[in-house]
Design a protein around this motif. Sequence first.
Motif, PDB file in Angstrom:
ATOM      1  N   PRO A 195       0.813  -1.195  -0.025  1.00 16.88           N
ATOM      2  CA  PRO A 195      -0.143  -0.209   0.076  1.00 16.88           C
ATOM      3  C   PRO A 195       0.896   1.140  -0.284  1.00 16.88           C
ATOM      4  N   ASP A 196       2.425   1.392   0.482  1.00  8.49           N
ATOM      5  CA  ASP A 196       2.906   2.447   0.903  1.00  8.49           C
ATOM      6  C   ASP A 196       3.851   2.614  -0.737  1.00  8.49           C
ATOM      7  N   ALA A 197       3.278   1.566  -1.893  1.00  8.10           N
ATOM      8  CA  ALA A 197       4.609   1.145  -2.821  1.00  8.10           C
ATOM      9  C   ALA A 197       4.667   2.900  -3.333  1.00  8.10           C
ATOM     10  N   ASP A 198       5.469   3.169  -4.225  1.00 13.53           N
ATOM     11  CA  ASP A 198       5.539   4.335  -5.298  1.00 13.53           C
ATOM     12  C   ASP A 198       4.983   3.977  -6.502  1.00 13.53           C
ATOM     13  N   PRO A 199       3.872   4.893  -6.846  1.00 13.69           N
ATOM     14  CA  PRO A 199       3.191   4.445  -8.087  1.00 13.69           C
ATOM     15  C   PRO A 199       3.560   4.834  -9.029  1.00 13.69           C
ATOM     16  N   SER A 200       5.126   5.831  -9.398  1.00 13.84           N
ATOM     17  CA  SER A 200       5.231   5.766 -10.153  1.00 13.84           C
ATOM     18  C   SER A 200       6.783   4.714 -11.278  1.00 13.84           C
ATOM     19  N   ALA A 201       6.734   3.750 -10.016  1.00  9.12           N
ATOM     20  CA  ALA A 201       7.646   3.332 -10.181  1.00  9.12           C
ATOM     21  C   ALA A 201       7.137   1.490 -10.792  1.00  9.12           C
ATOM     22  N   TYR A 202       6.005   1.802 -11.019  1.00  8.25           N
ATOM     23  CA  TYR A 202       4.780   0.980 -11.581  1.00  8.25           C
ATOM     24  C   TYR A 202       4.504   1.213 -13.169  1.00  8.25           C
ATOM     25  N   THR A 203       4.886   2.272 -13.465  1.00  7.21           N
ATOM     26  CA  THR A 203       5.122   3.183 -14.948  1.00  7.21           C
ATOM     27  C   THR A 203       5.680   2.766 -16.287  1.00  7.21           C
ATOM     28  N   ALA A 204       4.715   2.954 -17.639  1.00  5.98           N
ATOM     29  CA  ALA A 204       6.106   2.679 -18.809  1.00  5.98           C
ATOM     30  C   ALA A 204       7.352   3.836 -18.654  1.00  5.98           C
ATOM     31  N   GLU A 205       6.987   5.354 -18.050  1.00 10.63           N
ATOM     32  CA  GLU A 205       7.727   6.200 -17.896  1.00 10.63           C
ATOM     33  C   GLU A 205       9.041   4.985 -16.828  1.00 10.63           C
ATOM     34  N   GLY A 206       8.318   4.869 -15.615  1.00 12.83           N
ATOM     35  CA  GLY A 206       9.278   4.525 -14.631  1.00 12.83           C
ATOM     36  C   GLY A 206      10.159   3.485 -14.782  1.00 12.83           C
TER      37      GLY A 206
END
Length: 454
Positions: A195-206
């Motif tokens: 739940p505290d994961a950085d959402p940007s890490a799970y993107t194409a850009e990330g």
Amino acid sequence: MSSPHTHRAADSAAARVSARQAIAAVTSDFTELPEPVGAGRPDGPLAWSGYDDARAAAYERTGETESVVCGTAVVEGVRAVLVSFEFRYLGGSLGERTGDRLEAAYAAARAHRLPLVSLVATGGSRMQEGMRALSQLQRVAAQSALNRAAGLPQIAVVRDPTTGGGWATLGAGADVVLALPGAQVGFAGSRVRPPDADPSAYTAEGQLAAGAVDAVVPADRLRTRLGRWLRLLGSPARGPVAPPRALGDARPPGTGWEAVLRARSPERPRAAAYLDAYFSWREQISGDRCGGTDAGLLCGFGLREGRSVAYAAQCGTATRPAGYRTAARLIRLADRLSVPVLTLIDTPGAANDAEAERAGAGAAIADVFAAVAAARTPVTSLVIGEGGSGGALALAAPGRTWAAPDSYFSVIAPEAAAAILKRPRADAPGLAEELRLRPRDLVDLGVVRGIVGH
């Protein structure tokens, strides 16, 4: 004025389309493969109550009988096998029937000597089929290995979302990974990650920033870029390539120290200028697939005189471990596809700070030495600037290395030599002469084959 949120929503909408819309975005010439034989059991291998009803509802919603559509296609003039996921069919999940279709697609690619392109949009393995569904990942991996052994390229286009085993096999396991902007890409889907994961890490850009994706490509440019990649990976040049012509100062340096100063000059042409002059156009790969990138080492494939050549080019900075790992990845891919390789050498040396050591600098450099040594495809090298120690030599092809007139190649930089010998820094110019690092010295020593002209 639109907000960043509006742009992200538009990007995501472009990434999340149906399987057949994804196909239509890259080709107008598609022929579906025959359905593999095998009807399956009622409610699947687990007899999961209501599973047949869920599949029937998915068919009513999508018009598809499974989560993947497979066929042959012509993309920008290049024939390929195309695999496209339908996320609206049970989340694009992989079950046994999905595995049947994927296996048939890989087999068709081998039978017809075609590249395989996956347009991936999946949430992972199908829960209603339990471990029988999860085991399809092994099946996909085995098929992918057979195609690699056959020298056939695999390209993935990751759409929204691409998570779980689909990302860990068809997506991240491809030779080249392209991603649509705003797509959710990661091993953990949004419902199972911390739940505290950085959402940007799970993107194409990330994933691009982390070295797991080669490029983020807007939907309106995908067909062109995919067609270019298919051409580059499928039309190798024959035999070793000639080194580029010199772009900088053609005068031979009078002394070793002059050679060093000219190689370090900010006005000297760098790797990008050499690549632009050498190729009609090129596409870049990015990242070491281990979490790192290095902007100081350009890797990719370019078109020269109608044929493909792979390149790994240092940009004059200290090369980081991620750069060496990316170069090794590039050389091994080119070797498997029988594409000749060009390396451009220009570095004061390998990065040697604490971060580089923790990132495995020694192992990364060793990996490049091993990739060059083992390559069956011809490798051609040109020293275009500084050739600093083993960090430069790792990219040099034994017996097929040339030097530009405004370059040097040395066992170590003159200043570092002075430090090791416990001599004052003022002795560096004299040591440059003793090291015999000028291009013409290197020819005399048999280190390089020749000096390139304009």
